[in-house]
Design an enzyme around this catalytic site. Structure first.
Site, PDB file in Angstrom:
ATOM      1  N   GLU A  87     -93.942 -28.462  37.465  1.00  0.00           N
ATOM      2  CA  GLU A  87     -94.086 -29.326  38.046  1.00  0.00           C
ATOM      3  C   GLU A  87     -92.640 -30.110  37.937  1.00  0.00           C
ATOM      4  OE1 GLU A  87     -95.145 -33.981  40.579  1.00  0.00           O
ATOM      5  OE2 GLU A  87     -96.043 -32.105  39.581  1.00  0.00           O
ATOM      6  N   ARG A 108     -87.617 -36.872  40.982  1.00  0.00           N
ATOM      7  CA  ARG A 108     -86.849 -38.323  40.046  1.00  0.00           C
ATOM      8  C   ARG A 108     -85.636 -38.963  39.493  1.00  0.00           C
ATOM      9  NH1 ARG A 108     -92.944 -39.772  37.541  1.00  0.00           N
ATOM     10  NH2 ARG A 108     -94.814 -39.072  38.993  1.00  0.00           N
ATOM     11  N   THR A 140     -92.222 -34.806  43.227  1.00  0.00           N
ATOM     12  CA  THR A 140     -92.080 -36.173  43.507  1.00  0.00           C
ATOM     13  C   THR A 140     -90.972 -35.879  45.127  1.00  0.00           C
ATOM     14  OG1 THR A 140     -91.854 -36.994  41.828  1.00  0.00           O
ATOM     15  CG2 THR A 140     -91.279 -38.895  43.347  1.00  0.00           C
ATOM     16  N   LYS A 184    -103.852 -33.183  45.730  1.00  0.00           N
ATOM     17  CA  LYS A 184    -103.857 -34.050  44.638  1.00  0.00           C
ATOM     18  C   LYS A 184    -104.691 -35.117  43.952  1.00  0.00           C
ATOM     19  CE  LYS A 184     -99.454 -36.196  41.745  1.00  0.00           C
ATOM     20  NZ  LYS A 184     -98.125 -36.216  41.636  1.00  0.00           N
TER      21      LYS A 184
END
Length: 214
Positions: A42, A46, A70, A130
């Site tokens: 992943e 960010r 994100t 998640k």
């Protein structure tokens, strides 16, 4: 998220959640993870390098299943798709993001932390979720509590998961995999210590395989 994508993530067991300073580092890091037996990553948005990192790893490491993490804005779904991401993870859920995921044609793992969020996601047909932030939101006890009213939901807990509690999470039938940053320590990434990351990945691979063989 389709069964085939769930099975790919489940087979890996642990999903490294990675923020990188540049695209070149992302490729070296991905190769170290692959050498250690981890073939799902992943790459988060960010940092400013996030999108370029996704594109570089998707191009240079085709055997790696690249997830964009994100993702919090609708426009980002098309961006990460065009960069080569095979799936998307978000820290939370919204109907607007759900629409964007469907428009982009990408499997999406939205984040939830409460029963109400699980219900909202379920109304949109989302049953692979998640669980974030896992430890802060109640950890394994909370997952067990949610499993009662939502027996068809499976979770990828992320946030506070580490080598100490990895086995506790993966032993739960409603947990398909876990995510975490411990596999790729920022200090090792900054130093370009790919050997250390390869060894961390190999330890995680052995741990997951041993847990599942027990």
């Amino acid at each position: 998220m389709s069964d085939i994508h769930i099975e790919r993530m489940k087979a890996c067991g642990v999903i490294p959640v990675v923020s990188v300073p540049d695209a070149a580092a992302a490729v070296s890091l991905a190769r170290a993870l692959l050498d250690g037996g981890i073939d799902v990553i992943e790459l988060t948005l960010r940092t400013e390098a996030g999108l370029a990192a996704i594109e570089a790893v998707a191009r240079e490491c085709p055997q790696m299943f690249v997830i964009a993490g994100t993702v919090v804005q609708p426009a980002q779904f098309a961006q990460v798709r065009d960069a080569g991401a095979k799936a998307v993870v978000s820290p939370g859920f919204s109907e607007t993001l759900d629409d964007a995921a469907k428009a982009a044609g990408l499997p999406w793992l939205p984040g939830v932390a409460t029963a109400s969020e699980v219900m909202r996601a379920g109304e949109r047909g989302r049953t692979a979720l998640k669980f974030f932030p896992a430890e802060q939101a109640g950890g394994i006890a909370m997952i067990k509590a949610l499993a009662g009213p939502f027996p068809k939901v499976v979770f990828c807990p992320t946030g506070g998961v580490n080598t100490a509690n990895l086995g506790d999470y993966l032993s739960q039938k409603m947990v398909m995999c876990v995510g975490g940053t411990w596999l790729t320590p920022p200090a090792a990434v900054s130093a370009g210590d790919w050997a250390a990351i390869r060894e961390e990945a190999a330890k995680a691979r052995r741990r997951v395989d041993a847990l599942r063989a027990a």
